[in-house]
Each structure stands twice: as structure tokens, then as C-alpha cells.
Design a protein around this motif. Structure first.
Motif, PDB file in Angstrom:
ATOM      1  N   PRO A  86       0.817  -1.222   0.000  1.00 44.31           N
ATOM      2  CA  PRO A  86       0.000   0.000   0.000  1.00 44.31           C
ATOM      3  C   PRO A  86       0.848   1.269   0.000  1.00 44.31           C
ATOM      4  N   PHE A  87       2.173   1.105   0.013  1.00 45.89           N
ATOM      5  CA  PHE A  87       3.075   2.242   0.138  1.00 45.89           C
ATOM      6  C   PHE A  87       3.799   2.521  -1.166  1.00 45.89           C
ATOM      7  N   SER A  88       4.211   3.774  -1.305  1.00 46.66           N
ATOM      8  CA  SER A  88       5.037   4.191  -2.440  1.00 46.66           C
ATOM      9  C   SER A  88       6.280   4.865  -1.885  1.00 46.66           C
ATOM     10  N   ILE A  89       7.190   5.234  -2.777  1.00 50.51           N
ATOM     11  CA  ILE A  89       8.383   5.961  -2.360  1.00 50.51           C
ATOM     12  C   ILE A  89       8.423   7.300  -3.069  1.00 50.51           C
ATOM     13  N   ASN A  90       9.327   8.159  -2.639  1.00 48.95           N
ATOM     14  CA  ASN A  90       9.519   9.456  -3.274  1.00 48.95           C
ATOM     15  C   ASN A  90      10.575   9.301  -4.368  1.00 48.95           C
ATOM     16  N   PRO A  91      10.190   9.198  -5.637  1.00 49.36           N
ATOM     17  CA  PRO A  91      11.181   8.955  -6.697  1.00 49.36           C
ATOM     18  C   PRO A  91      12.268  10.015  -6.764  1.00 49.36           C
ATOM     19  N   ALA A  92      11.878  11.302  -6.601  1.00 45.36           N
ATOM     20  CA  ALA A  92      12.878  12.366  -6.658  1.00 45.36           C
ATOM     21  C   ALA A  92      13.857  12.233  -5.501  1.00 45.36           C
ATOM     22  N   GLY A  93      13.350  11.889  -4.316  1.00 49.33           N
ATOM     23  CA  GLY A  93      14.215  11.736  -3.158  1.00 49.33           C
ATOM     24  C   GLY A  93      15.143  10.546  -3.258  1.00 49.33           C
ATOM     25  N   PHE A  94      14.754   9.552  -4.074  1.00 51.38           N
ATOM     26  CA  PHE A  94      15.575   8.354  -4.206  1.00 51.38           C
ATOM     27  C   PHE A  94      16.709   8.539  -5.209  1.00 51.38           C
ATOM     28  N   THR A  95      16.703   9.621  -5.965  1.00 49.03           N
ATOM     29  CA  THR A  95      17.688   9.793  -7.033  1.00 49.03           C
ATOM     30  C   THR A  95      19.113   9.680  -6.519  1.00 49.03           C
ATOM     31  N   ILE A  96      19.425  10.367  -5.421  1.00 47.14           N
ATOM     32  CA  ILE A  96      20.783  10.319  -4.876  1.00 47.14           C
ATOM     33  C   ILE A  96      21.133   8.899  -4.474  1.00 47.14           C
ATOM     34  N   HIS A  97      20.188   8.196  -3.860  1.00 50.37           N
ATOM     35  CA  HIS A  97      20.460   6.836  -3.391  1.00 50.37           C
ATOM     36  C   HIS A  97      20.682   5.888  -4.559  1.00 50.37           C
ATOM     37  N   SER A  98      19.868   6.034  -5.590  1.00 44.49           N
ATOM     38  CA  SER A  98      20.068   5.218  -6.784  1.00 44.49           C
ATOM     39  C   SER A  98      21.460   5.440  -7.357  1.00 44.49           C
ATOM     40  N   ALA A  99      21.877   6.698  -7.413  1.00 45.60           N
ATOM     41  CA  ALA A  99      23.192   7.031  -7.980  1.00 45.60           C
ATOM     42  C   ALA A  99      24.314   6.387  -7.183  1.00 45.60           C
ATOM     43  N   VAL A 100      24.264   6.506  -5.854  1.00 45.88           N
ATOM     44  CA  VAL A 100      25.392   6.008  -5.062  1.00 45.88           C
ATOM     45  C   VAL A 100      25.379   4.487  -4.954  1.00 45.88           C
ATOM     46  N   HIS A 101      24.198   3.876  -4.959  1.00 40.57           N
ATOM     47  CA  HIS A 101      24.170   2.409  -4.954  1.00 40.57           C
ATOM     48  C   HIS A 101      24.682   1.847  -6.275  1.00 40.57           C
ATOM     49  N   HIS A 102      24.398   2.538  -7.382  1.00 38.76           N
ATOM     50  CA  HIS A 102      24.968   2.140  -8.674  1.00 38.76           C
ATOM     51  C   HIS A 102      26.491   2.224  -8.617  1.00 38.76           C
ATOM     52  N   ALA A 103      26.994   3.323  -8.044  1.00 41.02           N
ATOM     53  CA  ALA A 103      28.436   3.563  -8.035  1.00 41.02           C
ATOM     54  C   ALA A 103      29.172   2.698  -7.019  1.00 41.02           C
ATOM     55  N   ARG A 104      28.488   2.299  -5.951  1.00 44.07           N
ATOM     56  CA  ARG A 104      29.153   1.582  -4.861  1.00 44.07           C
ATOM     57  C   ARG A 104      28.398   0.286  -4.527  1.00 44.07           C
ATOM     58  N   PRO A 105      28.389  -0.677  -5.433  1.00 45.35           N
ATOM     59  CA  PRO A 105      27.634  -1.920  -5.192  1.00 45.35           C
ATOM     60  C   PRO A 105      28.158  -2.725  -4.011  1.00 45.35           C
ATOM     61  N   GLU A 106      29.397  -2.453  -3.582  1.00 43.98           N
ATOM     62  CA  GLU A 106      29.958  -3.192  -2.454  1.00 43.98           C
ATOM     63  C   GLU A 106      29.415  -2.699  -1.121  1.00 43.98           C
ATOM     64  N   ASP A 107      28.838  -1.507  -1.093  1.00 46.86           N
ATOM     65  CA  ASP A 107      28.302  -0.948   0.143  1.00 46.86           C
ATOM     66  C   ASP A 107      26.838  -1.325   0.306  1.00 46.86           C
ATOM     67  N   GLN A 108      26.454  -1.652   1.525  1.00 45.97           N
ATOM     68  CA  GLN A 108      25.061  -2.013   1.780  1.00 45.97           C
ATOM     69  C   GLN A 108      24.176  -0.796   1.986  1.00 45.97           C
ATOM     70  N   CYS A 109      24.707   0.247   2.605  1.00 46.37           N
ATOM     71  CA  CYS A 109      23.842   1.314   3.108  1.00 46.37           C
ATOM     72  C   CYS A 109      24.298   2.700   2.681  1.00 46.37           C
ATOM     73  N   ALA A 110      23.322   3.544   2.349  1.00 47.88           N
ATOM     74  CA  ALA A 110      23.543   4.973   2.091  1.00 47.88           C
ATOM     75  C   ALA A 110      22.613   5.752   3.004  1.00 47.88           C
ATOM     76  N   LEU A 111      23.173   6.710   3.738  1.00 49.05           N
ATOM     77  CA  LEU A 111      22.408   7.484   4.724  1.00 49.05           C
ATOM     78  C   LEU A 111      22.550   8.968   4.379  1.00 49.05           C
ATOM     79  N   HIS A 112      21.410   9.625   4.161  1.00 50.64           N
ATOM     80  CA  HIS A 112      21.415  11.033   3.742  1.00 50.64           C
ATOM     81  C   HIS A 112      20.514  11.841   4.672  1.00 50.64           C
ATOM     82  N   ILE A 113      21.038  12.930   5.240  1.00 50.60           N
ATOM     83  CA  ILE A 113      20.250  13.778   6.131  1.00 50.60           C
ATOM     84  C   ILE A 113      20.479  15.256   5.816  1.00 50.60           C
ATOM     85  N   HIS A 114      19.591  16.094   6.366  1.00 52.93           N
ATOM     86  CA  HIS A 114      19.661  17.548   6.183  1.00 52.93           C
ATOM     87  C   HIS A 114      19.962  18.223   7.521  1.00 52.93           C
ATOM     88  N   HIS A 115      21.019  17.831   8.180  1.00 48.44           N
ATOM     89  CA  HIS A 115      21.330  18.410   9.480  1.00 48.44           C
ATOM     90  C   HIS A 115      21.820  19.851   9.301  1.00 48.44           C
TER      91      HIS A 115
END
Length: 256
Positions: A86-115
Motif C-alpha cells: 500500500p506504500f510508495s516511495i519518493n522517486p525524486a528523493g531516491f535519485t541520490i540513493h540510486s546514484a550512489v548504490h549504482h556507483a558503490r555496489p559493495e556498500d550495503q547502506c547509504a544514509l542522507h540527512i539535512h542536518h
């Protein structure tokens, strides 16, 4: 408006996927506990080990509403894999995550915040300065990416990937912070160090006294030390179970 669809995936997914779900849900709750969340914005994404599938938060949920079961399983392009979800995701917000997961397949996790302190430090011309041990950890594997607006331009995605390179810490100028990790716990510990470093730098910016800095030779040598202290059995993976217990005490039902 006020109710959230209830899902219980316990026993319905693989053990490795469930463990990833529990740890990722805990990471979202930890962001709330540290005051690092930003309404419903920003993301933590995690790859399910042994697959190319990713987990991310449902768009519209506050981070204290994220549970192991209501995390959304997607492919690396952001397509929801469970048609019955029943849930969706924010496609625009996922853009950065898609990019870094493509670039770093060896890493499991990407964490992004607006501190705010990360945005402040990243917006300064010189960026993060060697004012603390936390900064030394981050500077040993640091990168920067200039602000170009919302990261939806394919050309910017390439630049983002190039700027990240092999670094585990990134300040997105005028925007926020990003950390990468071989595990969810590692990405969290990296962000903890980066935010602490930025907080200390902001506190010192108006100091009338000269500031002692960490010598460049120490930063060069600390890269190997950081791999021991904040990752692996004596570092992130030693601290991470304690963080999971802390979340369980604060939010007993996060792992449903």
C-alpha cells in the motif's frame, strides 16, 4: 488520514531480508532520537545482502512510524517490487540513493540527512576543518558535491558519483550530508562522526581564541585506525548492537 496500513512480514520474507529490515527500521528511529530527521524527507537505503534489491522508507511516513514491515522493497531504479504494497516511495528523493548504490555496489547502506550544522559546514568555502577527532575520522575519507538544485539531472548524477568516488563521507554543499557503509551500522557510525565534527566546528566558528587543529600527518594515519575503531568487530559492529538495544527500549514495536 491518521491511520497507517498495518503490514506484518515476519515469517514471510527471508531471514536475511528480515534482519536488514529490522536494522534499517532501527536506523530510522535513531535519526529521530538524535534529532536528525527532517519531517518526512531524506532517506536511509539498504541493500538486502545476496540480492540487488533495496529497502527504503515509505513516502509520507514520519521516521518514528517506520517499522521493519512497512519498509518498501524496490529495485535500484526505484520501482516498487511488491505489487500488493500500500506504500510508495519518493522517486525524486531516491535519485541520490540510486546514484550512489549504482556507483558503490559493495556498500550495503547509504544514509542522507539535512542536518543544519552539516549544511552550514558544507556551505563554507573550506568545508570541514580538522578541529576534532571526529573531524579526523571524516577527513580521512571525505568528499564534497556542489549544489545544483534537485538531483534529477542525469549529468549531475554522474558528477555526484564521481565526487563520491571511494569516500565514506560526503558533504553536499548547501544541502546536507551523506555517508556510505558496508553495513547499516557502519553508515550510521560514519554519520555520527560527521555530525559531531560539524557541530564542534560550528561551536568554534565564533571563538576569539586560536584553535588547535589535528595535524595532517595524523589524519593520513587515522584512515587505517578508523577502519578498526568505527567499523568491524571492535568498532561500528560493536556499537551497533547497543544502538539496536537503545531503539528497542525507546520504541518496543519498531521491529514488527
Amino acid at each position: 488520514m491518521y491511520s497507517i496500513p498495518h503490514i506484518d512480514l515476519r515469517g514471510k520474507v527471508s531471514a536475511v531480508e528480515w534482519q536488514t529490515r529490522v536494522e534499517l527500521a532501527a536506523a530510522y528511529r535513531l535519526l529521530v532520537m538524535h534529532g536528525w530527521d527532517d519531517l518526512i524527507h531524506t532517506h536511509i537505503s539498504a541493500r538486502i545482502p545476496g540480492t540487488e534489491d533495496l529497502l527504503i522508507n515509505a513516502f509520507g511516513l514520519a521516521f518514528e512510524e517506520v517499522t521493519a514491515s512497512n519498509l518498501v522493497k524496490i529495485d535500484i531504479e526505484g520501482n516498487v517490487l511488491d505489487e500488493d504494497s500500500p506504500f510508495s516511495i519518493n522517486p525524486a528523493g531516491f535519485t541520490i540513493h540510486s546514484a550512489v548504490h549504482h556507483a558503490r555496489p559493495e556498500d550495503q547502506c547509504a544514509l542522507h540527512i539535512h542536518h543544519p550544522d552539516a549544511i552550514a559546514v558544507g556551505s563554507c568555502k573550506d568545508g570541514l576543518l580538522p578541529y576534532s577527532q571526529y573531524a579526523a575520522f571524516a577527513l580521512a575519507s571525505m568528499s564534497y558535491h556542489s549544489y545544483e538544485g534537485l538531483a534529477v539531472n542525469p549529468d549531475e548524477i554522474k558528477r555526484l558519483q564521481e565526487d563520491l568516488g571511494t569516500a565514506n563521507f560526503m558533504l553536499l554543499r548547501n544541502h546536507g550530508a551523506l555517508t556510505m557503509g558496508m553495513t547499516i551500522g557502519d553508515a550510521f557510525m560514519h554519520m555520527y562522526d560527521l555530525i559531531r565534527a560539524c557541530e564542534i566546528q560550528v561551536k568554534l566558528q565564533h571563538s576569539l581564541d586560536s584553535v588547535h587543529t589535528v595535524h595532517a600527518s595524523v589524519i593520513d594515519g587515522i584512515k587505517a585506525q578508523a577502519a578498526i575503531v568505527h567499523t568491524g568487530e571492535t568498532g561500528g559492529q560493536k556499537a551497533w548492537p547497543a544502538m539496536l538495544r537503545r531503539v528497542k527500549r525507546q520504541y518496543p514495536h519498531f521491529d514488527i
